[in-house]
Design a protein around this motif. Sequence first.
Motif, PDB file in Angstrom:
ATOM      1  N   THR A   1      65.307  21.452  60.679  1.00 36.51           N
ATOM      2  CA  THR A   1      66.435  22.393  60.771  1.00 36.51           C
ATOM      3  C   THR A   1      66.750  22.700  62.221  1.00 36.51           C
ATOM      4  OG1 THR A   1      65.873  23.395  58.642  1.00 36.51           O
ATOM      5  CG2 THR A   1      67.256  24.689  60.134  1.00 36.51           C
TER       6      THR A   1
ATOM      7  N   HIS B   1      68.919  32.519  60.297  1.00 33.62           N
ATOM      8  CA  HIS B   1      68.400  33.138  59.077  1.00 33.62           C
ATOM      9  C   HIS B   1      67.485  32.185  58.309  1.00 33.62           C
ATOM     10  CE1 HIS B   1      71.895  30.880  57.532  1.00 33.62           C
ATOM     11  NE2 HIS B   1      71.280  30.915  56.347  1.00 33.62           N
ATOM     12  N   ARG B   2      67.833  30.877  58.331  1.00 31.20           N
ATOM     13  CA  ARG B   2      66.985  29.896  57.639  1.00 31.20           C
ATOM     14  C   ARG B   2      65.655  29.710  58.385  1.00 31.20           C
ATOM     15  NH1 ARG B   2      66.499  26.088  53.916  1.00 31.20           N
ATOM     16  NH2 ARG B   2      65.539  24.075  54.424  1.00 31.20           N
TER      17      ARG B   2
ATOM     18  N   TRP C   1      64.185  31.960  60.296  1.00 33.13           N
ATOM     19  CA  TRP C   1      63.361  33.153  60.048  1.00 33.13           C
ATOM     20  C   TRP C   1      62.744  33.106  58.650  1.00 33.13           C
ATOM     21  CZ3 TRP C   1      61.316  36.226  63.359  1.00 33.13           C
ATOM     22  CH2 TRP C   1      61.939  36.494  64.578  1.00 33.13           C
ATOM     23  N   PHE C   2      63.532  32.637  57.709  1.00 31.18           N
ATOM     24  CA  PHE C   2      63.012  32.545  56.343  1.00 31.18           C
ATOM     25  C   PHE C   2      61.824  31.573  56.258  1.00 31.18           C
ATOM     26  CE2 PHE C   2      63.021  30.229  52.267  1.00 31.18           C
ATOM     27  CZ  PHE C   2      62.730  31.271  51.401  1.00 31.18           C
ATOM     28  N   LEU C   3      61.973  30.400  56.894  1.00 34.56           N
ATOM     29  CA  LEU C   3      60.892  29.408  56.864  1.00 34.56           C
ATOM     30  C   LEU C   3      59.656  29.910  57.612  1.00 34.56           C
ATOM     31  CD1 LEU C   3      62.993  26.154  57.452  1.00 34.56           C
ATOM     32  CD2 LEU C   3      61.821  26.835  55.344  1.00 34.56           C
TER      33      LEU C   3
ATOM     34  N   GLY D   1      58.764  33.080  57.984  1.00 38.60           N
ATOM     35  CA  GLY D   1      58.123  34.092  57.145  1.00 38.60           C
ATOM     36  C   GLY D   1      57.382  33.472  55.976  1.00 38.60           C
ATOM     37  N   MET D   2      58.010  32.427  55.393  1.00 42.03           N
ATOM     38  CA  MET D   2      57.335  31.750  54.284  1.00 42.03           C
ATOM     39  C   MET D   2      56.032  31.095  54.749  1.00 42.03           C
ATOM     40  SD  MET D   2      58.800  28.737  51.778  1.00 42.03           S
ATOM     41  CE  MET D   2      60.062  29.838  51.133  1.00 42.03           C
TER      42      MET D   2
END
Length: 596
Positions: A54, A65-66, A68-70, A72-73
């Motif tokens: 990405t 946002h993607r 940050w999401f990855l 955090g995951m």
Amino acid sequence: MKTESSRFAPPGKGVLAAYLRPEGPRLAGLGLFLVAGTAVQLVSPQILRAFIDTAAHGGANAPLHRLWFLAGMFIAVSVFAQVLQIGSTYFSEQLGWSATNRMRQDLADHALHLDMAFHNARSPGELIERVDGDVAALAAFFSQFILQIIGGALLLAGILVVLYIQDWRIGALLTGFAIAAGLVMHAIRQIAGGRWERLREAWSAFSGFLEERMAGVDDIRANGGGPHVLRRMGEVNRELLVANVAAARRGHWIFLTASGLFSVGFGLALALGVWLFQRREATLGTVFMFMQYAGMMALPIMLIGQQLQQFQAASASLNRIRELRGFRPTLTDGPGLGWDDLRMAPPTVAFERLSFAYRSDTPVIRDLDLNLPAGEVIGLLGRTGSGKTTLTRLLFRLYDPQSGRLTLDGQDIRQAGLVELRGRIGLVTQEVQLFDASIRDNATLFDPAISDSRIETVLVDLGLGEWLARQPEGLSTVLTSGAGLSAGEAQLLAFARVFLKDPGLVVLDEASSRLDPATDQLIERALDRLLGADGQGRRRTAIIIAHKLSTVQRADRIAILDQGRLLETGRRKDLEADPTSAYARLLRTGLEEVLT
């Protein structure tokens, strides 16, 4: 009726399986955590690949946002993986130690039921090392075995499956690497095998040496034997050092081989990933994922290598445990004679043409015939080594004679159950065994059926009332290695055991030979009560082995042994009146001087 040997399963390769079978719930819990932990670990590189791809494709315009999401995951998955690792470790430790603790208890029980011939051939230190040291080595290994070997194998298989799905070429490369690593480590393990068994034997010899020398520390110090003991300890230590170094050297080959193979495999994976990236058959994130999986393969391979090293020590310990379980007692219960109601009845005792030898070339008892009517006391005399104590061991069936038989009330004691036979006989010896347990348990020998009031009454009657009153917790006071008891008080406690057991037959083996004068009168009074008529007009049958003239004077009959043969027997008063009898000569010469 079951024999003692039937209580133990036959030794074999299913020893561990027998102890794991009751641990079904823990095994299920461990399996669940291992599978979940493996799955979670396999997800992390996929998240990293997505993050890198990405970021690489989007450049400065990559969707934050993607990302940050990855991120955090990835953090959440990493934390969850650690939680699952904690759960796996908990179940693994519980499983390993629960199973091996039961094994330790069964081994101790098994060893306690083996014949005296077995124990005489081995030092206590050797048995302690077998029951505790070998099982501890097995427990330490086994608590990690499932976690690291099976868990590692699951992770390794999962990594290879994922790699085959992504690209069969990288999967095939790392599969070949894993197979080569496994074969090489297996070959090295085979070479290293015998060293670990020799190491366990060296530890056993060291423990036996140390236990024997510590038990005899008074004599060693008093006779200046310290330099010899230290010299011999140096020799034992050198043997232990050589065995340890040999085992460790072979064992580290496994670890070093795993490290070397990992480096080679990691380099090959990197080269193939770069080649695929240059051909545009893999993204940068995919190459990084390959390297992550290749790096993850190192952990299970290294752990498996370490556990294979520990497996050598565990295998040696397991073989020694199987060997101990393989010994079987030759003395087994008879069918039983129903003596439970006759426990307090004084029996007639007969030794009929009895012969016995601890070793086949050295007979101790030779064709002996001796009878003791019910309710009478016999004084058994003879020099050291004449066979007196051996007769009492045969009476308790610690050994069986090679020929002849021993009867109570005309019934061969080999037909009785061991528990019912020993329940009819009380024993007081010169050396009193005290346990790290309460006064109550020491007095009753762990029989909960005897009431506290009866225990207190017996102790007071024997002259231990003041001593008991000084104990901070009364009968619940723990006697740590006999602390607080003089030799005489310990002897009185041994007499209390007999009174509480209340058997019909009593054996006194040098029971009053080491008493201080202040306690001697209490012992004499205890002997009067033990050997005289009780409140119901009953007299116990008794066998007295003694050097003290005052004790022998209590006997109705006298038997004198000489080199395992019956030299003379008869009623004491008749032998005293006959100046030509051997007993009369002993009295004239001095009983203590002649018999010691």
